[in-house]
Design an enzyme around this catalytic site. Structure first.
Site, mmCIF file in Angstrom:
data_model
loop_
_atom_site.group_PDB
_atom_site.id
_atom_site.type_symbol
_atom_site.label_atom_id
_atom_site.label_comp_id
_atom_site.label_asym_id
_atom_site.label_seq_id
_atom_site.Cartn_x
_atom_site.Cartn_y
_atom_site.Cartn_z
ATOM 1 N N ARG A 1 -18.156 -1.995 17.596
ATOM 2 C CA ARG A 1 -17.491 -3.281 17.322
ATOM 3 C C ARG A 1 -16.208 -3.465 18.134
ATOM 4 O O ARG A 1 -15.301 -2.618 18.084
ATOM 5 C CB ARG A 1 -17.181 -3.413 15.831
ATOM 6 C CG ARG A 1 -16.481 -4.743 15.529
ATOM 7 C CD ARG A 1 -16.304 -4.993 14.052
ATOM 8 N NE ARG A 1 -17.577 -5.068 13.377
ATOM 9 C CZ ARG A 1 -17.821 -4.550 12.190
ATOM 10 N NH1 ARG A 1 -16.881 -3.922 11.537
ATOM 11 N NH2 ARG A 1 -19.012 -4.669 11.646
ATOM 12 N N CYS A 25 0.844 -1.199 0.000
ATOM 13 C CA CYS A 25 0.000 0.000 0.000
ATOM 14 C C CYS A 25 0.882 1.253 0.000
ATOM 15 O O CYS A 25 1.863 1.328 0.741
ATOM 16 C CB CYS A 25 -0.905 -0.004 1.237
ATOM 17 S SG CYS A 25 -2.044 1.395 1.265
ATOM 18 N N CYS A 53 0.554 4.474 7.019
ATOM 19 C CA CYS A 53 -0.058 4.288 8.344
ATOM 20 C C CYS A 53 0.885 3.448 9.222
ATOM 21 O O CYS A 53 1.164 2.295 8.897
ATOM 22 C CB CYS A 53 -1.419 3.607 8.203
ATOM 23 S SG CYS A 53 -2.446 4.336 6.899
ATOM 24 N N CYS A 56 -19.208 2.857 8.425
ATOM 25 C CA CYS A 56 -18.484 2.142 9.474
ATOM 26 C C CYS A 56 -17.208 2.940 9.704
ATOM 27 O O CYS A 56 -16.369 3.046 8.803
ATOM 28 C CB CYS A 56 -18.166 0.721 8.999
ATOM 29 S SG CYS A 56 -17.126 -0.193 10.157
ATOM 30 N N CYS A 88 0.247 -0.244 10.264
ATOM 31 C CA CYS A 88 -0.290 -1.212 9.300
ATOM 32 C C CYS A 88 0.751 -2.138 8.663
ATOM 33 O O CYS A 88 1.717 -1.686 8.042
ATOM 34 C CB CYS A 88 -1.039 -0.470 8.199
ATOM 35 S SG CYS A 88 -1.897 -1.625 7.103
ATOM 36 N N CYS A 109 -17.057 -8.230 4.846
ATOM 37 C CA CYS A 109 -16.314 -6.971 4.702
ATOM 38 C C CYS A 109 -15.049 -7.216 3.881
ATOM 39 O O CYS A 109 -14.198 -8.006 4.289
ATOM 40 C CB CYS A 109 -15.896 -6.443 6.069
ATOM 41 S SG CYS A 109 -17.242 -6.276 7.224
ATOM 42 N N CYS A 144 -19.850 -4.954 2.922
ATOM 43 C CA CYS A 144 -19.059 -3.825 3.402
ATOM 44 C C CYS A 144 -17.746 -3.819 2.633
ATOM 45 O O CYS A 144 -17.217 -4.890 2.312
ATOM 46 C CB CYS A 144 -18.789 -3.979 4.901
ATOM 47 S SG CYS A 144 -17.724 -2.668 5.553
#
Ligand code: SAM
Ligand code: DTB
Ligand code: SF4
Length: 352
Positions: free
Chosen positions: A266, A59, A63, A194, A66, A103, A134
């Site tokens: 959640r 990616c 972040c 979400c 991550c 998801c 999702c």
């Protein structure tokens, strides 16, 4: 139900109020959260969603938490976008173990024009299987958002992650304002949101309060609020981050429940590092959704049969379907309206 059109939700929280809630004596806080929870939900139902990484690793975003960021070496096998048929097979597997929402997550800055048609096919295919859908694909523009809504996407996951003040310590390649913009496109296209965040990145109590304030002060509360405990992955800059006090994590769930009474909160990533007592405390604090199935996106999650055993021991059942919750919400709102009317009648009678 449009959350902004009901008398139960508030959208003007101050930092002082939220910080005070987070710092309440633990028993008082849990009592309030459980009381609020019972006004709007069946306290013995938990929604179960299954995650699938449809495009893994490399990616371009940075972040710091991550494992999929291309900026860090976490030894992850990078994969191209999964074939639609393979995704549908995984969705069927999730449905077979009792999951009601599927998801799908992609490690992208944003979807490309080349990939979007395949993603839309995935949405249509999963929806046709009778599951809620999702997706979490990074930043969206308005056209892409509309295309996802037209394909039948129910939820879009896009986390604010932390407070605006702390955010720059964690991510530099995408701004907080861009995240809010994506969320507004999702809302305008009529999909459910979400959005939540992560604890354990070195943030302060004020940052946790700031995150909850951002979420609850949106024009409408996100229908789903994932609270993740950082999964520390070797090779990421946060691999040696300090542990969060488990009680502080529970406090975060409880305050999210109180501030966003109609949302599903959640108990998200990090459950593998939590014992059963902690998870049951999370449900007591008002968490009523989990990721179900042995994998999150790239890291582990408890085995499905272990979760079902825990549910059994606690007398919890998986929530049948969102529509069921909508009925409960509707009843709760009518109840609140009647109470409001009765208290104004009482006021009139007492003063006139
Ligand atoms: N790439 C998309 C994006 O960031 O919008 C979607 C996938 S991303 C993995 C979804 C969310 O997972 C992140 O916003 C973050 O809150 C959470 N997450 C990622 N890595 C995590 C970790 N190591 N521990 C806990 N939560 C994590
Ligand atoms: C969310 O808030 N947590 C999920 C989901 N939304 C996409 C992702 C958790 C990822 C944990 C690390 C991993 O498995 O890669
Ligand atoms: Fe990419 Fe999402 Fe991971 Fe950030 S959280 S590096 S955007 S996959």
């Amino acid at each position: 139900m449009n959350a902004s059109l009901n008398p139960v939700t508030r959208h003007n929280w101050t930092l002082a109020e939220v910080t005070a809630l987070l710092q309440q004596p633990f028993n008082d806080l849990i009592f309030t959260a459980q009381t609020v929870h019972r006004q709007h939900f069946n306290a013995n139902r938990v929604q179960v969603s299954t995650l699938l990484s449809i495009k893994t690793g490399a990616c371009p975003e940075d972040c710091k938490y991550c494992p999929q960021s291309g900026h860090y070496n976490t030894g992850l096998d990078k994969e191209k976008l999964m074939e639609v048929q393979k995704v549908l097979e995984e969705a069927q597997r999730a449905k077979d173990i009792g999951s009601t929402r599927f998801c799908m997550g992609a490690a992208w800055k944003h979807p490309s024009a080349k990939d979007l048609p395949y993603v839309l096919e995935m949405v249509k295919g999963v929806k046709a299987m009778g599951m809620e859908t999702c997706m979490t694909l990074g930043k969206l523009d308005q056209e892409q958002t509309q295309a996802l809504a037209d394909a039948g996407l129910d939820y879009y996951n896009h986390n604010l992650d932390t407070s605006p003040e702390f955010y720059g310590n964690i991510i530099t390649t995408r701004t907080y304002a861009q995240r809010l913009e994506t969320l507004s496109y999702v809302r305008d296209a009529g999909m459910k949101i979400c959005s939540g965040g992560i604890l354990g990145m070195g943030e302060s109590i004020a940052d946790r309060a700031g995150l909850l304030m951002q979420l609850a002060n949106l024009p409408e509360h996100p229908e789903s609020v994932p609270i993740n405990m950082l999964v520390k992955v070797a090779g990421t800059p946060l691999e040696n981050a300090e542990d969060v006090d488990p009680f502080d994590f529970i406090r975060m769930l409880a305050v999210a429940r109180i501030m966003m009474p109609l949302s599903h909160v959640r108990l998200s990533a990090g459950r593998e590092q939590m014992n059963e007592q902690m998870q049951s405390l999370a449900f007591l604090a008002g968490a009523n959704s989990i990721f179900y199935g042995e994998k999150l996106l790239t890291t582990g999650n408890p085995q499905a049969d272990k979760d079902m055993q825990l549910f059994e021991r606690l007398g919890i059942k998986p929530e049948a379907h969102e529509e069921y919750a909508d009925e409960v919400h509707q009843a709760a709102i009518e109840h609140a309206l009647i109470e409001q009317r009765d208290s104004s009648l009482f006021y009139d009678a007492a003063t006139h």
